[in-house]
Design a protein around this motif. Structure first.
Motif, PDB file in Angstrom:
ATOM      1  N   TYR A 128       0.839  -1.211   0.000  1.00 27.82           N
ATOM      2  CA  TYR A 128       0.000   0.000   0.000  1.00 27.82           C
ATOM      3  C   TYR A 128       0.872   1.260   0.000  1.00 27.82           C
ATOM      4  O   TYR A 128       0.750   2.110   0.889  1.00 27.82           O
ATOM      5  N   ALA A 129       1.733   1.383  -0.963  1.00 23.26           N
ATOM      6  CA  ALA A 129       2.583   2.570  -1.107  1.00 23.26           C
ATOM      7  C   ALA A 129       3.332   2.888   0.185  1.00 23.26           C
ATOM      8  O   ALA A 129       3.532   4.046   0.529  1.00 23.26           O
ATOM      9  N   GLY A 130       3.747   1.843   0.885  1.00 25.66           N
ATOM     10  CA  GLY A 130       4.542   2.066   2.083  1.00 25.66           C
ATOM     11  C   GLY A 130       3.721   2.467   3.291  1.00 25.66           C
ATOM     12  O   GLY A 130       4.282   2.789   4.341  1.00 25.66           O
ATOM     13  N   ASN A 131       2.397   2.434   3.184  1.00 27.22           N
ATOM     14  CA  ASN A 131       1.562   2.777   4.333  1.00 27.22           C
ATOM     15  C   ASN A 131       1.429   1.619   5.311  1.00 27.22           C
ATOM     16  O   ASN A 131       0.866   1.771   6.390  1.00 27.22           O
ATOM     17  N   GLN A 243       5.767   5.734  -5.446  1.00 28.82           N
ATOM     18  CA  GLN A 243       5.299   4.351  -5.382  1.00 28.82           C
ATOM     19  C   GLN A 243       5.573   3.609  -6.674  1.00 28.82           C
ATOM     20  O   GLN A 243       5.916   2.432  -6.663  1.00 28.82           O
TER      21      GLN A 243
END
Ligand code: FAD
Ligand code: AMP
Lengths: 308, 252
Positions: A128-131, A243
């Motif tokens: 999740y895009a680094g989340n 991302q």
């Protein structure tokens, strides 16, 4: 067992930063054997042999392996796979092109963009895009992975591994290289630069993007861009940070006229020091910035360049 | 030429993801879901190929929960001709791994015999960037990943790829798998009449068992955690102050 690492090579030159960080990331798993594929790879192979942690370098010099074409290079790796517990590459566009193909041929699941090696089977990777960060344990016999190099330090030089030729010839012929359009630049490479200056849609035009480049040159920095800046034609695609672009973690990241969408943050939020310059004090980029300056970039950037 | 487009239902790219407190995953309950943005680009490209006369039929395929129907209806509303849904799980939190997805897609392709597969370069939930390459390996086809330009010429896909150093152009022999990057095109919105029409287009429903594919995950998810938070920063009032602070911090 040992680790087989596919080296990134472009025009006969080793992508030293990417390879060396990947070597370091994997060193705890066993002897690392570096594979250099493609014609004219001698210099790259010799350089890889000097990295500490590298036990052996394999040089497959058949021209069919040149330009990192996925089909023949994956076949080559599969032909060598029996000797290895782990097969890896840096998570560069070449690594991401080839490694999932290798994994499928071996009937194993790829582990993409590893940011931490916990043990021989267990790895951390961002989702999740680094989340979120996921810890995954592989049940497969051979682990095939790509390594996000921005989170690892480079291996030291001073090693002296042997270089062995691999005489395999490429047979696939499924796709054919036509040309590379590579931008020549005197600037440091984006993913390994100590300082990165990035511009976003706020730059307004390709011409005014030049003030970012001027600042970068004053600092000896690489130039990055948001997707909006690339889409608007202010900057070339290979400058995109995020991302779905490049992931960078320099000592200093300066974001100019970038709002700070999660997809952009995914590519730079691990930088040591982040500076944001934006005229909108509500811009989300300020939430990750160590130093924020609310200002019109067309005044602030020339002033900053001048005073440095 | 028949074109197959795999489309994935993912969390909408505008939604801020929240990690569940017990570390078991991210919270997808009552969260807006959409078609993976790259897959919209793939559908758009397929439609453009048909508009140019290079493609004849477009089949969209999705694997996941039953609600992926909505994603397929979106593809049909954009212009795909028919759709196949493989219901592989009932749990919205269960991601089907690229290897299993690739095996299911291979089974569909064995039946459908398309000449071109256009998929996204990356699903923005798992960020794997793997399915197209894996599918291509299982089929023994050529692959062209990260496409920013696609031309069909004399039995080949001539593809410009976005690579780290700039751009690379390759010629991939058809049948081929092409994974698409953001700059390939700007996807269209479905018009209201087309959304209505899409409701009548065929959508076939299958299960992994129909294809004899085992979708059990190979990667056990041990935990899912929040990334390290950055310490709060400060606002500076001027360029001089900024330079001063950066020097103090040893960043310049
Ligand atoms: C699937 C997908 C993947 C994506 N991948 C990426 C990616 O890898 N990288 C990425 O960057 N984006 C990516 N995006 C796009 C992302 O969602 C944002 O749209 C993008 O990052 C916005 O770029 P920006 O901040 O430059 O533009 P905007 O959001 O338009 O922000 C421009 C900023 O400039 C400021 N500004 C304007 N004029 C001035 C001025 N004179 N002085 C100072 N400040 C000014 C404004 O206040 C504003 O904050 C992706 C999106 C999707 C859907
Ligand atoms: N469950 C799925 N259903 C349909 N297509 C998928 C699925 N998972 C992945 N894909 C396709 O493969 C691409 C890459 O996904 P990934 O390898 O998961 O990053 C996506 O953009 C889709 O085109």
């Amino acid at each position: 067992m040992a680790v087989l690492l596919l080296a990134d090579v472009a025009n006969g030159q080793l992508a030293t930063d990417a390879v060396s960080k990947t070597v370091n990331a994997l060193a705890a798993l066993g002897d690392v054997h570096v594979l250099v594929a493609g014609q004219g790879g001698e210099a790259a192979a010799n350089e890889a042999a000097t990295l500490q942690g590298v036990a052996k370098v394999l040089l497959a010099g058949d021209d069919g392996f040149s330009h990192a074409l996925a089909e023949p290079v994956a076949d080559l790796i599969v032909s060598l796979a029996g000797d290895y517990s782990h097969i890896a590459a840096a998570a560069t566009t070449d690594g991401k092109n080839v490694m999932p193909r290798v994994a499928a041929l071996l009937d194993v699941m790829i582990i993409s963009e590893v940011i931490k090696v916990i043990d021989a089977d267990t790895f951390e990777r961002p989702i999740y895009a680094g989340n979120a960060v996921q810890t995954v344990k592989s049940r497969d016999a051979t682990k095939v992975l790509t390594v996000r190099t921005s989170t690892f330090d480079a291996a030291d030089a001073g090693g002296s591994a042997s270089v062995e030729a691999v005489d395999t010839a490429a047979t696939s012929g499924l796709s054919e290289w036509i040309e590379d359009t590579v931008a020549e630049s005197e600037r440091p490479e984006l993913t390994s630069a100590g300082i990165v200056v990035s511009g976003g849609r706020g730059m307004g035009s390709e011409e005014s993007f030049a003030i970012i480049e001027k600042l970068a040159d004053k600092l000896g920095a690489a130039v990055g861009a948001s997707r909006a800046a690339v889409d608007s034609g202010y900057a070339p695609n290979d400058w995109q940070v995020g991302q779905t672009g490049k992931v960078v973690a320099p000592d200093l990241y300066i974001a100019v006229g970038i709002s700070g969408a999660i997809q952009h943050l995914a590519g730079m939020k691990d930088s040591k020091v982040i500076v944001a310059i934006n005229k909108d004090e509500e811009a989300p980029i300020f939430q990750v910035a160590d130093y924020g300056l609310v200002a019109d970039l067309f005044e602030a950037i020339p002033e900053l360049t001048e005073k440095l | 030429m028949k074109v197959l487009v795999p489309v994935k239902r993912v969390i909408d790219y505008n939604v801020k993801v929240r990690v569940k407190a017990d570390g078991s995953g991210v919270d997808l309950a009552n969260v807006k879901m959409s078609m993976n943005p790259f897959d919209e680009i793939a559908v758009e490209e397929a439609i453009r190929l048909r508009e140019k006369g290079a493609a004849t039929e477009i089949v969209a395929v999705s694997i996941g929960v039953k609600q992926s129907q909505e994603t397929l209806r979106t593809a049909l509303a954009m212009g795909a001709d028919r759709a196949i849904l493989i219901v592989a799980t009932e749990d919205v939190h269960q991601d089907i791994e690229p290897l299993a997805v690739a095996k299911l897609l291979k089974a569909v392709i064995d039946e459908e015999q398309p000449e071109l597969v256009l998929c996204g370069k990356q699903a923005i939930d798992n960020d794997m960037n793997a399915t197209g390459q894996m599918l291509s390996a299982l089929l023994g086809w050529s692959q062209a990943t990260f496409a920013s330009e696609v031309r069909i010429e004399d039995g080949n896909a001539v593809v410009t790829r976005e690579v780290d150093g700039g751009l690379q152009t390759i010629k991939a022999k058809l049948p081929a798998i092409v994974s698409v990057d953001l700059r390939l095109n700007e996807p269209r919105y479905a018009s209201l009449p087309n959304i209505m029409k899409a409701k009548k287009k065929p959508l076939e429903e299958k299960t992994p068992a129909d294809y004899g594919v085992d979708v059990a995950p190979r990667l056990e998810v041990v935990s899912t955690t929040e990334p390290a938070e950055r310490a709060a920063g400060i606002m500076v009032g001027s360029v001089d102050e900024l330079i001063g602070k950066l020097k103090e911090a040893g960043a310049l």
